[in-house]
Write an enzyme that holds these catalytic residues in place. Structure first.
Site, mmCIF file in Angstrom:
data_model
loop_
_atom_site.group_PDB
_atom_site.id
_atom_site.type_symbol
_atom_site.label_atom_id
_atom_site.label_comp_id
_atom_site.label_asym_id
_atom_site.label_seq_id
_atom_site.Cartn_x
_atom_site.Cartn_y
_atom_site.Cartn_z
ATOM 1 N N VAL A 255 0.828 -1.202 0.000
ATOM 2 C CA VAL A 255 0.000 0.000 0.000
ATOM 3 C C VAL A 255 0.869 1.262 0.000
ATOM 4 C CG1 VAL A 255 -1.916 -1.107 1.180
ATOM 5 C CG2 VAL A 255 -0.139 0.017 2.533
ATOM 6 N N ASP A 256 2.192 1.088 -0.030
ATOM 7 C CA ASP A 256 3.090 2.237 -0.075
ATOM 8 C C ASP A 256 3.734 2.316 -1.456
ATOM 9 O OD1 ASP A 256 4.888 0.164 -0.081
ATOM 10 O OD2 ASP A 256 5.668 0.556 1.919
ATOM 11 N N ASP A 257 4.788 3.090 -1.559
ATOM 12 C CA ASP A 257 5.449 3.272 -2.851
ATOM 13 C C ASP A 257 6.547 2.246 -3.072
ATOM 14 O OD1 ASP A 257 3.851 5.377 -3.602
ATOM 15 O OD2 ASP A 257 5.127 6.856 -2.612
#
Length: 773
Positions: A642-644
């Site tokens: 859910v992050d980069d």
């Protein structure tokens, strides 16, 4: 008591709900409650709800009512455009016993056979419940009992563990078995030999070419480890010193890891597919006393000159003030002749010229349980690799225990994990976990797991796509642990490459690196395992050290694509965006409550980043960075990052890292990278590139941009798609709207949402029009 009744096929049992609802439900799960042990709201230590457990060990039949719209809640639904035999979409969840093929999409709930369960280490949900409950309510007692099975020169302090996981209460810190003095190399080798396993095969080594192989017994492995350990001590490597290991999957790789651990040195294995620039970053960060490599390796028919990559990295390190005085080089004769290897006198030393001259016995350096064992660098969203630091005692106990239970390990097993030791899987489940259990392992030089670039993609299929199963038959492999990437790659080759081999020895299959899509799970189960081998679909991370959520093969039914339930001592919770825990059937952010022995202790040299990345997003929890959902039966389904950070074939690659490489190209003005579904790799890298004013789009430039990424990071990070972008969708404050880029990359053009807040909404139409260029 509820009434039990056989179903019409006499293979499973159904149970009426205590509430009076006569609809069938799973008798091996709580009635109208989750199989997943829930946290009691009134107890901070956790606990388990009551279970109703079948005493027969047989399966329960589930009606279509149990999971009719199950797949609709999953992000990782099938992305295969062509589905090989054995694959299909999930629709209903019906019971099937191991040994019976999943012939249609109507059979997707898989139960262990009575024969398998009766011999399993954990044979029922009730046994798991009891063990899990103890591990949560009395972690000190639970883990002390397990730790006592290993050799400790001195026992740990009365306080088995201390923890602060909440940034609001001060510095985040975990300690397990503090004060205990041990050595993981001693426990993996000497202890097994003292138990009478000196003559047992520790490693079967299979070379790149057919017929190129070897083996080492535990006694022989110990001798080689001691010789290298003595040499490292001779050249001045001491306890606490870092050693970089840049080797392919030769036996010398686990030997080097174990030798460092034996003398208390901190090893940092760098995947032998990283570029010289990536390698130099790691050298500069940890300032090693030595680098261990080999002159070259062959991937399929292609030679890779590893020593030249190291030479370039060492030159770059010197420019940044870090000089390494020793480069110990193994001569890999099958890939490159000694006389063809570039050499720097005074720094470079041939392994074969010095290491065999040293004694085959080496005193052990006893270390504290909290002394560092290894550094392993992983990508981060800022672009700078993170040095994940694991310590000795807790990691040793946790990896050995997870290996034993997740694979239902038996002393007669032959175990093959296809991972490279340049990744955490190779640390925990090629080297330490198996050897701590006196396992016989297979190490295969011939391919790098989790790969995707053109120059390596044929290696798993060398000389053809049946190589894996040839190895399984050759060594009578019983446990086969691999990644969805490889499974999907072999699916595309067709069933014939699998079925031409016997594979009768296989007992347990395993999956690692990313969520396995149900179609790949089903093919793995049907075709590779002949519908008789349970699949340990494991979820864990570099940071966790070992399995966190995983099936226990004989304990409960499996759902294709679900990691199922937590391992002992692990308390996963799902939270919403505000950090509130969500109970029951839900989707959200996966966090972990409280510590566990295998947890990493810090990011090397940057504890602030450690806290900011993992503990500040949701105070009071370890934030995994993954999303997940929990179904009505309590099964956990991972839905990806859910992050980069993009999970490409199990490699966690920071988008900022790839963007930085692209922008270093003189004709690239700006870049934005997102992940997209990929039928083989799980996620692919999709790059939006804005060129310098006046530079025209061209295929030559596209290739040049990809080449820059390969050179700076490694071929595995090369973008799958370069999308020309005259501009990027940004807010008025200049923030790139990656949500929109992901939708464009996935061609979900009817889901773009509101674009009116963009500084220039017309950019979106431009990007869409250039999508096929």
């Amino acid at each position: 008591m509820p009434e039990l009744a056989s179903n019409k096929r006499n293979r499973a049992l159904v149970v009426s709900d205590l509430s009076g609802d006569s609809s069938p439900c799973l008798c091996s799960v709580p009635l109208r409650q989750n199989l997943f042990p829930q946290r009691r709201s009134s107890s901070s230590s956790g606990g388990c709800r009551d279970w109703f457990v079948m005493t027969t060990g047989e399966a329960a039949a589930a009606s279509p009512k149990v999971g009719g719209a199950f797949c609709n809640r999953l992000r990782h639904v099938e992305s295969m455009s062509l589905q090989p035999s054995g694959a299909g979409r999930i629709s209903h969840l019906n019971a099937v016993i191991l040994g019976e093929p999943l012939e249609s999409e109507e059979n997707d709930l898989v139960f262990p056979s009575q024969e398998f369960s009766s011999q399993a280490l954990v044979s029922s949900p009730e046994q798991y419940r009891n063990m899990y409950e103890k591990s949560i309510e009395d972690p000190a007692g639970f883990w002390s009992e397990i730790a006592s099975q290993f050799y400790w020169k001195e026992k740990w302090n009365p306080e088995v563990y201390t923890e602060n996981i909440d940034v609001r209460k001060g510095t985040v810190k975990f300690e397990w078995f503090k004060g205990g003095r041990t050595n993981i190399s001693y426990n993996a080798l000497d202890r097994n030999i003292e138990a009478g396993n000196g003559g047992k095969v520790a490693i079967y080594w299979e070379g790149n070419d057919l017929g190129d192989d070897g083996r080492l017994t535990y006694a022989e492995l110990l001798e080689k480890v001691c010789q290298l350990a003595n040499y490292l001590k001779h050249v001045g490597v001491r306890k606490g010193d870092a050693v970089i290991i840049y080797l392919p999957m030769l036996t010398e790789l686990p030997i080097a890891m174990l030798a460092c651990a034996r003398i208390g040195a901190v090893h940092s294995v760098v995947f032998a597919g990283f570029s010289s620039e990536s390698l130099s970053q790691r050298i500069i960060d940890c300032k090693p006393k030595a680098v261990i490599t080999c002159n070259a390796v062959r991937r399929g028919s292609k030679p890779i000159h590893l020593k030249e990559i190291v030479d370039s990295a060492l030159r770059e390190s010197v420019k940044n003030g870090v000089t390494v005085d020793l480069c110990l080089t193994f001569e890999n004769k099958s890939a490159m002749r000694r006389e063809d290897t570039k050499w720097q006198d005074g720094r470079d030393v041939w392994w074969q010229d010095v290491v065999p001259l040293f004694p085959t016995k080496c005193d052990v350096e006893w270390v504290d349980a909290e002394d560092p064992l290894f550094l392993l660098y992983t990508s981060g969203s800022t672009g700078k690799p993170k040095g994940v630091l694991h310590t000795t005692g807790g990691y040793m106990v946790y990896t050995a225990t997870t290996f034993k239970y997740a694979f239902d390990y038996k002393p007669s097993d032959v175990y093959w994990c296809t991972a490279d030791c340049g990744w955490i899987t190779g640390h925990s489940y090629v080297t330490y976990g198996p050897l701590l259990n006196s396992a016989t392992i297979v190490v295969f030089e011939g391919f790098i797991l989790l790969i995707q670039c053109e120059q390596f993609i044929q290696a798993p299929n060398y000389p053809d796509a049946g190589r894996c199963w040839n190895i399984v038959d050759k060594y009578k492999v019983t446990i086969f642990y691999t990644a969805p990437t490889l499974v999907r790659s072999l699916m595309r080759e067709g069933d014939a490459y699998v079925t031409r081999y016997q594979r009768k020895s296989l007992r347990v299959l395993g999956s690692v690196g990313e969520p396995i899509n149900p179609s790949a799970w089903r093919w793995f189960y049907n075709v590779v395992g002949d519908s008789r081998c349970p699949i340990s679909d494991t979820w864990w991370q570099t940071e966790t050290g070992g399995f966190m959520i995983t099936p226990l093969p004989g304990a409960w039914p499996q759902k294709p694509g679900s990691a199922t339930f937590p391992f002992f001592g692990v308390q996963p919770v799902i939270v919403d965006e505000k950090g509130n825990e969500i109970e029951g059937e839900c989707s959200g952010y996966l966090c972990i409550k409280n510590s566990w022995p295998g947890a990493f202790r810090t990011l090397y040299g940057d504890h602030e980043r450690y806290e900011t990345t993992y503990f500040k997003p949701f105070a009071g929890y370890y934030f995994t960075g993954d999303g997940c959902s929990r179904d009505k039966d309590g099964y956990i389904w991972l839905t990806g990052r859910v992050d980069d950070v993009i999970n490409v074939s199990g490699h966690r690659i920071g988008t900022a890292e790839v963007e930085s490489a692209l922008v270093s190209h003189p004709q690239c003005a700006e870049a934005a990278v997102v992940g997209v579904d990929h039928e083989i790799k799980g996620q692919g890298i999709y790059a939006f590139v804005t060129l310098v004013e006046g530079v025209p789009y061209s295929e030559e430039l596209r290739k040049s941009l990809i080449s820059v990424v390969r050179n700076q990071i490694g071929a595995f990070a090369a973008p799958d798609k370069i999308h020309w972008a005259p501009g990027l969708p940004k807010t008025r404050s200049g923030k790139i709207m990656r949500r929109i880029l992901r939708k464009i990359a996935s061609r979900q053009l009817n889901e773009l949402g509101d674009t009116s807040t963009l500084a220039d909404p017309s950019v979106v139409e431009q990007l869409i029009s250039l999508g096929d260029c």
